[in-house]
Design a protein around this motif. Structure first.
Motif, PDB file in Angstrom:
ATOM      1  N   SER A  37      25.713  28.042   4.277  1.00  0.00           N
ATOM      2  CA  SER A  37      24.721  28.897   4.934  1.00  0.00           C
ATOM      3  C   SER A  37      25.111  29.083   6.392  1.00  0.00           C
ATOM      4  N   LEU A  38      24.660  30.188   6.946  1.00  0.00           N
ATOM      5  CA  LEU A  38      24.861  30.431   8.369  1.00  0.00           C
ATOM      6  C   LEU A  38      23.892  29.528   9.105  1.00  0.00           C
ATOM      7  N   PHE A  39      24.440  28.614   9.874  1.00  0.00           N
ATOM      8  CA  PHE A  39      23.641  27.618  10.577  1.00  0.00           C
ATOM      9  C   PHE A  39      23.105  28.174  11.890  1.00  0.00           C
ATOM     10  N   ARG A  40      23.963  28.916  12.607  1.00  0.00           N
ATOM     11  CA  ARG A  40      23.555  29.415  13.920  1.00  0.00           C
ATOM     12  C   ARG A  40      24.397  30.636  14.304  1.00  0.00           C
ATOM     13  N   PHE A  41      23.743  31.619  14.908  1.00  0.00           N
ATOM     14  CA  PHE A  41      24.416  32.765  15.530  1.00  0.00           C
ATOM     15  C   PHE A  41      24.632  32.325  16.966  1.00  0.00           C
ATOM     16  N   VAL A  42      25.798  31.769  17.245  1.00  0.00           N
ATOM     17  CA  VAL A  42      26.064  31.054  18.488  1.00  0.00           C
ATOM     18  C   VAL A  42      26.220  31.987  19.682  1.00  0.00           C
ATOM     19  N   LEU A  43      27.017  33.050  19.515  1.00  0.00           N
ATOM     20  CA  LEU A  43      27.395  33.855  20.669  1.00  0.00           C
ATOM     21  C   LEU A  43      27.650  35.294  20.264  1.00  0.00           C
ATOM     22  N   LEU A  44      27.230  36.210  21.123  1.00  0.00           N
ATOM     23  CA  LEU A  44      27.637  37.606  21.038  1.00  0.00           C
ATOM     24  C   LEU A  44      28.057  38.006  22.442  1.00  0.00           C
ATOM     25  N   ASP A  45      29.353  38.180  22.635  1.00  0.00           N
ATOM     26  CA  ASP A  45      29.897  38.524  23.948  1.00  0.00           C
ATOM     27  C   ASP A  45      30.254  40.001  23.941  1.00  0.00           C
ATOM     28  N   MET A  46      29.426  40.813  24.596  1.00  0.00           N
ATOM     29  CA  MET A  46      29.617  42.259  24.614  1.00  0.00           C
ATOM     30  C   MET A  46      30.712  42.678  25.592  1.00  0.00           C
ATOM     31  N   ASN A  47      31.173  41.781  26.451  1.00  0.00           N
ATOM     32  CA  ASN A  47      32.280  42.104  27.358  1.00  0.00           C
ATOM     33  C   ASN A  47      33.605  42.161  26.617  1.00  0.00           C
ATOM     34  N   SER A  56      27.311  25.846   7.716  1.00  0.00           N
ATOM     35  CA  SER A  56      26.933  24.513   7.264  1.00  0.00           C
ATOM     36  C   SER A  56      28.097  23.721   6.677  1.00  0.00           C
ATOM     37  N   GLU A  57      29.201  24.395   6.354  1.00  0.00           N
ATOM     38  CA  GLU A  57      30.372  23.718   5.812  1.00  0.00           C
ATOM     39  C   GLU A  57      31.625  24.532   6.114  1.00  0.00           C
ATOM     40  N   PRO A  58      32.812  23.958   5.909  1.00  0.00           N
ATOM     41  CA  PRO A  58      34.054  24.673   6.228  1.00  0.00           C
ATOM     42  C   PRO A  58      34.165  25.996   5.465  1.00  0.00           C
ATOM     43  N   MET A  59      34.656  27.016   6.173  1.00  0.00           N
ATOM     44  CA  MET A  59      34.743  28.356   5.612  1.00  0.00           C
ATOM     45  C   MET A  59      36.197  28.826   5.555  1.00  0.00           C
ATOM     46  N   PRO A 116      20.765  52.483  21.672  1.00  0.00           N
ATOM     47  CA  PRO A 116      19.621  51.990  22.457  1.00  0.00           C
ATOM     48  C   PRO A 116      18.840  50.928  21.668  1.00  0.00           C
ATOM     49  N   ASN A 117      18.314  49.977  22.367  1.00  0.00           N
ATOM     50  CA  ASN A 117      17.479  48.915  21.784  1.00  0.00           C
ATOM     51  C   ASN A 117      18.198  48.007  20.795  1.00  0.00           C
ATOM     52  N   LEU A 118      19.521  47.981  20.869  1.00  0.00           N
ATOM     53  CA  LEU A 118      20.295  47.092  20.005  1.00  0.00           C
ATOM     54  C   LEU A 118      21.272  46.314  20.870  1.00  0.00           C
ATOM     55  N   VAL A 119      21.293  45.025  20.759  1.00  0.00           N
ATOM     56  CA  VAL A 119      22.114  44.088  21.531  1.00  0.00           C
ATOM     57  C   VAL A 119      22.077  44.366  23.040  1.00  0.00           C
ATOM     58  N   THR A 120      20.885  44.624  23.533  1.00  0.00           N
ATOM     59  CA  THR A 120      20.718  44.806  24.978  1.00  0.00           C
ATOM     60  C   THR A 120      20.294  43.508  25.648  1.00  0.00           C
ATOM     61  N   SER A 121      19.908  42.519  24.836  1.00  0.00           N
ATOM     62  CA  SER A 121      19.501  41.205  25.344  1.00  0.00           C
ATOM     63  C   SER A 121      19.467  40.231  24.167  1.00  0.00           C
ATOM     64  N   GLN A 122      19.163  38.990  24.476  1.00  0.00           N
ATOM     65  CA  GLN A 122      19.032  37.998  23.406  1.00  0.00           C
ATOM     66  C   GLN A 122      17.903  38.387  22.456  1.00  0.00           C
ATOM     67  N   ALA A 123      16.849  39.000  22.977  1.00  0.00           N
ATOM     68  CA  ALA A 123      15.689  39.381  22.170  1.00  0.00           C
ATOM     69  C   ALA A 123      15.988  40.512  21.187  1.00  0.00           C
ATOM     70  N   THR A 124      17.076  41.254  21.402  1.00  0.00           N
ATOM     71  CA  THR A 124      17.415  42.368  20.509  1.00  0.00           C
ATOM     72  C   THR A 124      18.756  42.138  19.809  1.00  0.00           C
ATOM     73  N   SER A 125      19.108  40.881  19.601  1.00  0.00           N
ATOM     74  CA  SER A 125      20.415  40.555  19.002  1.00  0.00           C
ATOM     75  C   SER A 125      20.238  39.573  17.841  1.00  0.00           C
ATOM     76  N   TYR A 126      20.227  40.116  16.648  1.00  0.00           N
ATOM     77  CA  TYR A 126      20.091  39.322  15.423  1.00  0.00           C
ATOM     78  C   TYR A 126      21.232  39.679  14.484  1.00  0.00           C
ATOM     79  N   ILE A 127      21.462  38.810  13.528  1.00  0.00           N
ATOM     80  CA  ILE A 127      22.529  39.040  12.554  1.00  0.00           C
ATOM     81  C   ILE A 127      21.992  38.787  11.152  1.00  0.00           C
ATOM     82  N   SER A 128      22.486  39.559  10.210  1.00  0.00           N
ATOM     83  CA  SER A 128      22.239  39.273   8.797  1.00  0.00           C
ATOM     84  C   SER A 128      23.558  39.511   8.063  1.00  0.00           C
ATOM     85  N   MET A 129      23.707  38.835   6.946  1.00  0.00           N
ATOM     86  CA  MET A 129      24.968  38.924   6.209  1.00  0.00           C
ATOM     87  C   MET A 129      24.681  38.918   4.721  1.00  0.00           C
TER      88      MET A 129
END
Length: 138
Positions: A37-47, A56-59, A116-129
Motif C-alpha cells: 500500500s502507499l504509506f505516504r505521499f512524501v514530496l511533490l517538488d514543482m521546481n 509499505s513494502e519493497p517495490m 488552476p487550483n491544482l498543486v498550488t499548495s499542500q492543501a491542493t496536492s493529493y495523489i491516487s493510484m
C-alpha cells in the motif's frame, strides 16, 4: 578446509557430513499475500518535477506504470481538478526499496503548473493510484 577457522586457532576441522544432517525443512510456510500500500505521499517538488512515494513494502521499479498516477486537488473521489500523468521515470531513494522517487516528464510538469487550483499548495496536492501502478518485489 579454507572456508572456516577455529577462532582459538586449534586444529578443529569442520566435519561437512554432519552439517547436512542438521538441515531442516520448514514445518509451515505462509506465502506473502498481503498487497503493498502507499504509506505516504512524501514530496511533490514543482521546481524539479519530482514526487516521492513511500510504500509499505519493497517495490519493483520496472513495474511502475506512471500513467496510473493521478494528481488531484482534494481527497474526494470526485475532485474538481485532477491530472493523470502520462509518464515518468522512477528510482529508489532508500536501500529498502520502499521509497520511490518519480521524475515527471516535461509535459506532465507543464500541465501541472498551468492548471488552476491544482498543486498550488499542500492543501491542493493529493495523489491516487490504480492497483496496477506498481508491483511489490514478492
Amino acid at each position: 578446509s579454507g572456508l572456516t577457522q577455529d577462532l582459538t586457532f586449534n586444529s578443529n576441522p569442520v566435519n561437512t557430513t554432519n552439517l547436512l544432517t542438521g538441515l531442516l525443512r520448514v514445518r509451515t510456510y505462509i506465502p506473502d499475500t498481503t498487497p503493498p500500500s502507499l504509506f505516504r505521499f512524501v514530496l511533490l517538488d514543482m521546481n524539479v518535477g519530482q514526487l516521492v512515494l513511500s510504500f509499505s513494502e519493497p517495490m519493483s521499479l520496472l513495474s511502475l506504470n506512471a500513467s496510473q498516477i493521478v494528481i488531484q486537488n482534494s481527497s474526494s473521489s470526485t475532485p474538481l481538478q485532477y491530472y493523470v500523468l502520462t509518464g515518468g521515470t522512477a528510482s529508489y531513494q532508500d536501500t529498502l526499496e520502499t521509497l520511490i522517487q518519480v521524475s515527471l516528464s516535461a509535459q506532465d510538469l507543464l500541465q501541472l503548473k498551468t492548471r488552476p487550483n491544482l498543486v498550488t499548495s499542500q492543501a491542493t496536492s493529493y495523489i491516487s493510484m490504480g492497483n496496477k501502478t506498481i508491483k511489490d518485489v514478492a
